[in-house]
Design a protein around this motif. Structure first.
Motif, short mmCIF file in Angstrom:
data_model
loop_
_atom_site.label_atom_id
_atom_site.label_comp_id
_atom_site.label_asym_id
_atom_site.label_seq_id
_atom_site.Cartn_x
_atom_site.Cartn_y
_atom_site.Cartn_z
N UNK A 4 10.19 30.78 25.41
CA UNK A 4 8.70 31.11 25.15
C UNK A 4 8.06 29.90 24.82
N UNK A 5 8.41 29.12 23.92
CA UNK A 5 7.75 27.79 23.44
C UNK A 5 7.36 26.77 24.52
N UNK A 6 8.77 26.64 25.27
CA UNK A 6 8.57 25.70 26.41
C UNK A 6 7.71 26.06 27.52
N UNK A 7 7.71 27.52 27.79
CA UNK A 7 6.63 28.00 28.80
C UNK A 7 5.47 27.72 28.50
N UNK A 8 5.20 27.94 27.24
CA UNK A 8 3.75 28.08 26.45
C UNK A 8 3.08 26.34 26.57
N UNK A 9 3.98 25.64 26.40
CA UNK A 9 3.93 24.14 26.38
C UNK A 9 3.61 23.71 27.87
N UNK A 10 4.65 23.90 28.54
CA UNK A 10 4.81 23.21 30.08
C UNK A 10 4.00 24.09 30.92
N UNK A 11 4.13 25.41 31.02
CA UNK A 11 3.50 26.19 32.12
C UNK A 11 1.92 26.41 31.85
N UNK A 12 1.67 26.68 30.59
CA UNK A 12 0.21 27.16 30.22
C UNK A 12 -0.42 25.75 29.82
N UNK A 13 0.28 24.88 29.62
CA UNK A 13 -0.28 23.60 29.01
C UNK A 13 -1.05 23.79 27.72
N UNK A 14 -0.39 24.38 26.81
CA UNK A 14 -0.83 24.49 25.32
C UNK A 14 -0.84 23.30 24.80
N UNK A 15 -2.14 22.87 24.43
CA UNK A 15 -2.10 21.50 23.66
C UNK A 15 -1.01 21.44 22.26
N UNK A 16 -0.77 20.14 22.16
CA UNK A 16 0.17 19.96 20.91
C UNK A 16 -0.62 19.72 19.79
N UNK A 17 -0.12 20.26 18.66
CA UNK A 17 -1.08 19.85 17.54
C UNK A 17 -0.31 18.41 16.86
N UNK A 18 -1.35 17.84 16.28
CA UNK A 18 -0.66 16.35 15.66
C UNK A 18 -1.08 16.51 14.10
N UNK A 19 0.10 16.29 13.43
CA UNK A 19 0.18 16.28 11.96
C UNK A 19 0.89 15.08 11.64
N UNK A 20 -0.09 14.17 11.11
CA UNK A 20 0.62 12.83 10.91
C UNK A 20 0.36 12.48 9.41
N UNK A 21 1.31 11.94 8.74
CA UNK A 21 1.07 11.00 7.53
C UNK A 21 0.53 9.81 7.76
N UNK A 22 -0.83 9.37 7.34
CA UNK A 22 -1.15 8.22 7.79
C UNK A 22 -1.18 7.06 6.67
N UNK A 23 -0.43 7.47 5.50
CA UNK A 23 -0.18 6.38 4.35
C UNK A 23 -0.38 7.30 3.00
N UNK A 24 -0.67 6.41 1.98
CA UNK A 24 -0.92 7.03 0.86
C UNK A 24 -1.17 6.18 -0.25
N UNK A 25 -1.61 6.57 -1.17
CA UNK A 25 -2.42 5.64 -2.20
C UNK A 25 -1.28 5.36 -3.12
N UNK A 26 -1.05 3.86 -3.57
CA UNK A 26 -0.34 3.53 -4.76
C UNK A 26 -1.08 3.14 -5.82
N UNK A 27 -1.89 4.11 -6.32
CA UNK A 27 -2.69 3.86 -7.54
C UNK A 27 -4.11 4.56 -7.32
N UNK A 28 -4.96 4.69 -8.17
CA UNK A 28 -6.39 5.18 -7.97
C UNK A 28 -7.22 4.18 -7.11
#
Length: 189
Positions: A4-28
């Protein structure tokens, strides 16, 4: 379920979410700089983990002080990551208001034990939400995202988007690279 997930992604072309850890703070110092960046110096509204929305330079300073002194004190410079920067994004044309609602629900579900601030950016082609999350949880446990966490976060974000009527998928590595042609073979099984 996988088909079902493959069909939603490939056939219907459902957009992929992007969740990305872009870094983090080493102190205030680093955390405050990132908060200033995502809030554009206080010009963009900032929503915290309690749902309070604030705007302006004073509000930004208040959030920085709240993080600096709330819980364990965060030093100006630290050897360890004291915050994580997460970005949730979707392709151009995605409803920005629904995206913000989904990001809020994602943060409540996945980061409930932590202080966080979320800020939406709509000035670029792809609407996205920046979340800065304090590494130390209210219970003293530290956030340390692993590969499994990122996969779960992608699934949660996609689910929250679908709840707001946005077609979205979070394909696993098993579904990446699957084409319509290779899908036909699976459908016969």
């Amino acid at each position: 379920m996988l088909r079902h997930r493959i069909r939603a992604t490939v056939v219907r072309g459902a957009p992929q979410v992007m969740v990305k850890v872009t870094g983090g703070g080493r102190g205030m110092g680093a955390i405050a700089a990132h908060l200033r960046y995502i809030a554009k110096g206080g010009r963009l509204p900032m929503e915290d983990d309690r749902g309070v929305v604030r705007e302006g330079k004073e509000a930004l300073r208040g959030i920085v002080d709240q993080w600096r002194f709330g819980g364990s004190r965060i030093p100006e410079v630290s050897e360890r990551r004291e915050a994580f920067n997460i970005m949730l994004s979707m392709p151009a044309g995605t409803d920005a208001l629904a995206l913000r609602h989904a990001a809020r629900e994602f943060a409540k579900a996945e980061l409930a034990n932590h202080r966080y601030v979320l800020v939406q950016h709509t000035h670029q082609a792809n609407p996205h939400v920046h979340i800065s999350v304090r590494a130390e949880g209210r219970d003293g446990k530290r956030l340390n995202p692993r590969k499994e966490d990122l996969h779960r976060w992608r699934e949660t974000f996609a689910e929250k988007l679908r709840g707001w009527g946005i077609e979205a998928e979070a394909s696993s590595q098993a579904t990446r690279g699957v084409s319509r042609r290779s899908l036909r073979g699976w459908e016969r099984q």
